[in-house]
Design a protein around this motif. Structure first.
Motif, PDB file in Angstrom:
ATOM      1  N   ASP A   1       6.495  11.567  -6.632  1.00 20.44           N
ATOM      2  CA  ASP A   1       7.234  11.382  -7.880  1.00 20.44           C
ATOM      3  C   ASP A   1       8.740  11.480  -7.666  1.00 20.44           C
ATOM      4  O   ASP A   1       9.530  10.793  -8.334  1.00 20.44           O
ATOM      5  CB  ASP A   1       6.784  12.422  -8.912  1.00 20.44           C
ATOM      6  N   THR A   2       9.158  12.309  -6.718  1.00 20.54           N
ATOM      7  CA  THR A   2      10.589  12.402  -6.422  1.00 20.54           C
ATOM      8  C   THR A   2      11.091  11.098  -5.815  1.00 20.54           C
ATOM      9  O   THR A   2      12.173  10.609  -6.173  1.00 20.54           O
ATOM     10  CB  THR A   2      10.865  13.575  -5.470  1.00 20.54           C
ATOM     11  N   VAL A   3      10.305  10.517  -4.908  1.00 24.84           N
ATOM     12  CA  VAL A   3      10.691   9.233  -4.320  1.00 24.84           C
ATOM     13  C   VAL A   3      10.773   8.158  -5.405  1.00 24.84           C
ATOM     14  O   VAL A   3      11.726   7.370  -5.448  1.00 24.84           O
ATOM     15  CB  VAL A   3       9.701   8.812  -3.213  1.00 24.84           C
ATOM     16  N   THR A   4       9.798   8.136  -6.299  1.00 25.04           N
ATOM     17  CA  THR A   4       9.830   7.157  -7.391  1.00 25.04           C
ATOM     18  C   THR A   4      11.075   7.342  -8.251  1.00 25.04           C
ATOM     19  O   THR A   4      11.741   6.370  -8.625  1.00 25.04           O
ATOM     20  CB  THR A   4       8.569   7.280  -8.262  1.00 25.04           C
TER      21      THR A   4
ATOM     22  N   GLY B   1       0.814  -1.212   0.000  1.00 26.45           N
ATOM     23  CA  GLY B   1       0.000   0.000   0.000  1.00 26.45           C
ATOM     24  C   GLY B   1       0.847   1.260   0.000  1.00 26.45           C
ATOM     25  O   GLY B   1       0.547   2.239  -0.698  1.00 26.45           O
ATOM     26  N   VAL B   2       1.934   1.255   0.774  1.00 31.05           N
ATOM     27  CA  VAL B   2       2.833   2.406   0.824  1.00 31.05           C
ATOM     28  C   VAL B   2       3.429   2.669  -0.554  1.00 31.05           C
ATOM     29  O   VAL B   2       3.401   3.802  -1.066  1.00 31.05           O
ATOM     30  CB  VAL B   2       3.957   2.174   1.852  1.00 31.05           C
ATOM     31  N   TYR B   3       3.977   1.631  -1.174  1.00 28.30           N
ATOM     32  CA  TYR B   3       4.635   1.809  -2.467  1.00 28.30           C
ATOM     33  C   TYR B   3       3.629   2.058  -3.590  1.00 28.30           C
ATOM     34  O   TYR B   3       3.945   2.728  -4.577  1.00 28.30           O
ATOM     35  CB  TYR B   3       5.531   0.605  -2.762  1.00 28.30           C
ATOM     36  N   ALA B   4       2.408   1.519  -3.442  1.00 26.63           N
ATOM     37  CA  ALA B   4       1.362   1.822  -4.424  1.00 26.63           C
ATOM     38  C   ALA B   4       0.981   3.296  -4.353  1.00 26.63           C
ATOM     39  O   ALA B   4       0.642   3.911  -5.368  1.00 26.63           O
ATOM     40  CB  ALA B   4       0.143   0.939  -4.183  1.00 26.63           C
ATOM     41  N   THR B   5       1.042   3.874  -3.152  1.00 29.98           N
ATOM     42  CA  THR B   5       0.764   5.303  -3.006  1.00 29.98           C
ATOM     43  C   THR B   5       1.842   6.132  -3.691  1.00 29.98           C
ATOM     44  O   THR B   5       1.548   7.148  -4.328  1.00 29.98           O
ATOM     45  CB  THR B   5       0.657   5.665  -1.511  1.00 29.98           C
ATOM     46  N   PHE B   6       3.102   5.714  -3.590  1.00 32.38           N
ATOM     47  CA  PHE B   6       4.154   6.377  -4.369  1.00 32.38           C
ATOM     48  C   PHE B   6       3.848   6.265  -5.860  1.00 32.38           C
ATOM     49  O   PHE B   6       3.950   7.241  -6.609  1.00 32.38           O
ATOM     50  CB  PHE B   6       5.523   5.731  -4.092  1.00 32.38           C
ATOM     51  N   ASP B   7       3.476   5.054  -6.291  1.00 33.27           N
ATOM     52  CA  ASP B   7       3.208   4.786  -7.707  1.00 33.27           C
ATOM     53  C   ASP B   7       2.017   5.595  -8.213  1.00 33.27           C
ATOM     54  O   ASP B   7       1.965   5.990  -9.382  1.00 33.27           O
ATOM     55  CB  ASP B   7       2.945   3.285  -7.896  1.00 33.27           C
ATOM     56  N   ALA B   8       1.044   5.852  -7.320  1.00 36.60           N
ATOM     57  CA  ALA B   8      -0.177   6.580  -7.694  1.00 36.60           C
ATOM     58  C   ALA B   8      -0.016   8.086  -7.501  1.00 36.60           C
ATOM     59  O   ALA B   8      -0.999   8.803  -7.296  1.00 36.60           O
ATOM     60  CB  ALA B   8      -1.360   6.065  -6.881  1.00 36.60           C
ATOM     61  N   HIS B   9       1.219   8.556  -7.540  1.00 37.83           N
ATOM     62  CA  HIS B   9       1.531   9.988  -7.437  1.00 37.83           C
ATOM     63  C   HIS B   9       1.025  10.598  -6.126  1.00 37.83           C
ATOM     64  O   HIS B   9       0.629  11.761  -6.093  1.00 37.83           O
ATOM     65  CB  HIS B   9       0.948  10.754  -8.632  1.00 37.83           C
ATOM     66  N   GLY B  10       1.042   9.803  -5.058  1.00 33.82           N
ATOM     67  CA  GLY B  10       0.712  10.326  -3.735  1.00 33.82           C
ATOM     68  C   GLY B  10      -0.712  10.103  -3.282  1.00 33.82           C
ATOM     69  O   GLY B  10      -1.045  10.408  -2.130  1.00 33.82           O
TER      70      GLY B  10
ATOM     71  N   ILE C   1       0.285  12.226   0.341  1.00 31.16           N
ATOM     72  CA  ILE C   1       1.427  13.130   0.253  1.00 31.16           C
ATOM     73  C   ILE C   1       1.319  13.852  -1.084  1.00 31.16           C
ATOM     74  O   ILE C   1       0.546  13.456  -1.961  1.00 31.16           O
ATOM     75  CB  ILE C   1       2.773  12.370   0.346  1.00 31.16           C
ATOM     76  N   THR C   2       2.077  14.902  -1.254  1.00 33.57           N
ATOM     77  CA  THR C   2       1.985  15.659  -2.505  1.00 33.57           C
ATOM     78  C   THR C   2       2.519  14.846  -3.681  1.00 33.57           C
ATOM     79  O   THR C   2       3.334  13.934  -3.509  1.00 33.57           O
ATOM     80  CB  THR C   2       2.787  16.972  -2.417  1.00 33.57           C
ATOM     81  N   ARG C   3       2.051  15.203  -4.865  1.00 32.50           N
ATOM     82  CA  ARG C   3       2.527  14.522  -6.075  1.00 32.50           C
ATOM     83  C   ARG C   3       4.027  14.745  -6.244  1.00 32.50           C
ATOM     84  O   ARG C   3       4.762  13.837  -6.646  1.00 32.50           O
ATOM     85  CB  ARG C   3       1.769  15.032  -7.291  1.00 32.50           C
TER      86      ARG C   3
END
Length: 756
Positions: free
Chosen positions: A568-571, A524-533, A562-564
């Protein structure tokens, strides 16, 4: 007229002349109330009180004659559940009630008394209801201390056999009236037998006979008092209190109830105090999978049941049957997941050779794969099967996620615009000291973590990007101090992690993933990164239908966590882990991927969390000693070396992802908002020190001791690229040459499988 009569006449005339409301001398007259006191006299208060009692009694009389005993509820009858894949095809059919009705004389007296002691000590004396208990339950509800309790054994039997498990006031009133009638009609022992035979005990066991078999492998007639005390304790919360799957808090709570059963029996005069001291808790046997639940099906049903329970449907209602449950599981992706685990892990283990390959016996695997656009869990791996491993490895929370937590630290730094100790904003290009065992600065809690193989990075400065690629512990320990651990924890919870016992808010060691988590949470955490926050909550239940119950699935994709820009920076940073870091074993032209490896202390767990634009998958392996459930090292798995996140979990991830995305038009990450930050100049040379390079070369395990992996040409030492602002490794060169025109040469490649 005599003198006496004259005096009386004079007094009467004086009284008539006195002002209204006051006696002679200006004092207020007693005996006639004024103001609000006229409305609240003792007579009126007592009259109202007794009037309400009479009205209540009249109401009870009316209800008593108007409410009839209903027919047994549908949950008391044989039903089954149907589970389907996402395409509607049948996955499994379960739900025949596991119950054998026993007469009271087949249930030992100690067993009966154990339940009475914890549930209803006045059972043989009351009339089916306990008004004091009802009052306590209502008080608890009003004061926010929990749902209304106080039910007698008769009431619980009525609820199980005639009514439902809901907590509405109407159902509670019906329960009281029917309990009074049942108590008048039936013998106490018959009520007790009905209660013991209709209870739900967990492990798909209804009734005391099924429970005795499920938990202790014996008939109810042979249950010991200690075993009966545990079964009496477990019925309050079967899922939470089952010793095989309970967490520390669940075990603590069930032990409180277990001891209360025995102590209450002493208080009732049913158990000598001296004998009580001799009685010890008897651990239940390991659960066995029900027929038809072989392979991964049992784990998928377990996960679906857990999700429905979290959404308010009691487990007893689910296992009672009558449901058609469609899962989000994609049949082809599920098959691909099972094959990947078999090919990349199980085929390389020798679970039969306990003498020469002892570590292989302890290896457990779990995985969860999620569609980041919908939040649907499309594939899951729980273990070898519930006959061998009852609790799903995909759902277990008794292992730490290790360095897969580090991207959350970075996300929190970006989200809060945190700064370093010298007031420079933290970005992927920010410089940190990569020296191993470097004490953190600015923390009240001392911490000086060792990097993998005690290796120094950067001599000593290294960018956050490169520190993420190589999973440098010393850098992230300092970063979490700069961001503040409490802020990082807040970000973690926003991203979907759970706040469990033992998660401190003030310790920099948290940067290394020292809390507990499972593969679903991390997906879920990484999917949130993938979904632009946008917050993604992985869900396995697509729909659940029952003719007597409504169910509405949760919204899997929510608002911005979190903000997009942060996401996106984390990705963008995590793509570097695949291209140039510890996750490069999964690099492929078939997809673009972002990843993070994780290896916990003592190598008891290895994680690989990675995603493409289409799919997020978390794979983990755990070292668990058979029989004892003790956490043990994975080093030596498949007769190899360290089994970290970049070994078997990464190989499983790659094999699964290639198969799952076969025929899919894969895309690239769209990251226009990613902000890597300005390049920062170090205060001194950033070239790796000779000591660091030597440490790296001597600490890398020889090929013969490493776990089997695919050959990777990118393992050679890097060379700065003068055309780039951030140098990349050049596989065609074997020795690094610093470029004096650049301020940020890349440190040497980390060992193939670093401690992360």
């Amino acid at each position: 007229m005599g003198r006496a009569e004259a005096r009386r006449a004079q007094q009467q005339r004086g009284a008539r002349r006195a002002p209204s409301g006051r006696a002679k001398g200006g004092k207020e007259r007693a005996g006639k109330p004024s103001g609000i006191r006229r409305f609240f006299t003792w007579k009126k208060i007592l009259g109202t009180f007794f009037g309400m009692i009479l009205l209540g009694m009249a109401t009870l009389v009316v209800l008593y004659y108007s409410v009839d005993e209903p027919n047994p509820n549908k949950n008391a009858m044989l039903q089954s559940n149907v589970y389907k894949y996402s395409d509607g095809s049948l996955m499994a059919r379960t739900g025949e009630l596991n119950r054998e009705i026993l007469p009271i004389d087949k249930i030992p007296e100690d067993v009966r008394t154990a339940f009475i002691a914890i549930e209803n000590k006045s059972f043989y004396k009351d009339q089916g209801i306990d008004l004091m208990g009802v009052g306590r339950g209502l008080f608890n509800t009003v004061t926010g201390k929990g749902k209304a309790g106080g039910s007698t054994i008769t009431q619980q039997y009525v609820k199980n056999y005639y009514l439902t498990q809901d907590q509405s006031a109407t159902r509670k009133i019906r329960e009281l009236i029917i309990s009074l009638k049942v108590d008048q009609r039936m013998e106490k022992n018959d009520i007790l037998a009905g209660y013991l035979n209709t209870n739900f005990y967990g492990r798909n066991a209804y009734g005391i006979q099924a429970a005795a078999q499920a938990y202790y492998g014996v008939d109810a007639e042979k249950l010991t008092l200690e075993q009966a005390a545990y079964l009496a304790a477990v019925i309050q919360a079967p899922s939470q209190y089952d010793w095989a799957t309970a967490g520390p808090n669940g075990k603590r709570l069930v032990m409180i109830r277990f001891n209360a059963v025995l102590d209450n029996m002493v208080e009732m005069g049913k158990l000598p105090a001296e004998k009580r001291k001799e009685l010890k808790f008897q651990e239940p046997v390991q659960p066995k999978a029900p027929p038809g639940m072989e392979g991964q099906k049992g784990y998928l049903v377990q996960a679906a049941t857990a999700e429905l329970t979290r959404q308010g449907i009691p487990e007893s209602e689910i296992t009672a049957g009558g449901w058609t449950i469609t899962l989000n599981i994609d049949k082809k992706k599920q098959q691909a997941m099972e094959k990947a685990v078999q090919d990349e892990l199980e085929a390389k283990l020798d679970r039969k050779d306990t003498k020469n390959r002892p570590v292989d016996q302890s290896v457990q695997a779990g995985a969860t794969s999620v569609d980041p656009k919908t939040g649907a869990i499309v594939a899951m791996y729980g273990g070898l099967g519930r006959a061998q491993q009852w609790n799903s490895n995909a759902l277990r929370t008794d292992y730490q996620p290790g360095s897969t937590f580090k991207p959350i630290v970075l996300a929190s730094a970006l989200e809060t615009k945190a700064t370093t100790q010298d007031n420079k904003q933290i970005t992927p290009n920010t410089l940190y000291d990569g020296t191993s065992k470097r004490p953190v600065v600015g923390s009240d809690v001392a911490f000086a973590p060792q990097n993998q193989d005690d290796k120094d990075y950067g001599d000593p400065m290294i960018t956050v990007q490169d520190a993420t690629n190589s999973s440098v512990n010393s850098v992230y320990a300092q970063m979490i101090v700069d961001v503040k651990p409490k802020n990082v924890k807040k970000t973690a919870l926003q991203l979907g992690m759970q706040d469990r016992d033992g998660w401190p808010e003030d310790k920099p060691a948290m940067s290394l993933g020292t809390m507990s988590a499972n593969t679903v949470e991390m997906a879920g955490v990484y999917a949130t990164f993938d979904a632009h926050g946008k917050k993604v909550t992985p869900t396995i239940v697509k729909s659940a239908e029952h003719k007597d119950r409504d169910f509405k699935p949760v919204q899997a994709v929510g608002s911005q966590a979190i903000t997009r820009e942060t996401a996106d920076t984390v990705t963008k940073v995590l793509t570097g882990v695949v291209n140039n870091g510890s996750g490069r074993v999964v690099k492929s032209s078939a997809y673009e991927a972002a990843a993070k490896t994780g290896t916990t202390e003592r190598n008891v767990a290895g994680w690989f969390t990675a995603y493409t634009p289409e799919l997020v998958t978390v794979v983990a392996i755990f070292g668990e000693e058979p029989g004892t459930h003790k956490q043990v090292t994975l080093t030596g798995t498949a007769d190899g070396g360290r089994a970290g996140g970049g070994t078997f979990p990464a190989e499983i991830w790659k094999a699964y992802t290639l198969a799952a995305l076969k025929g899919v038009d894969t895309g690239e990450f769209k990251l226009p908002d990613a902000d890597m930050g300005p390049t920062q100049a170090p205060t001194r040379s950033t070239s790796p020190s000779n000591t660091s390079s030597q440490s790296a070369s001597t600490s890398t395990p020889p090929p013969s001791s490493r776990p089997p992996v695919s050959p990777n040409p990118s393992q050679s030492s890097p060379k700065p690229d003068p055309s780039k602002s951030s140098p990349k490794p050049d596989p065609s060169k074997s020795s690094p040459k610093p470029d004096p025109s650049k301020s940020l040469p890349k440190p040497p490649e980390p060992p193939l499988f670093p401690e992360t």
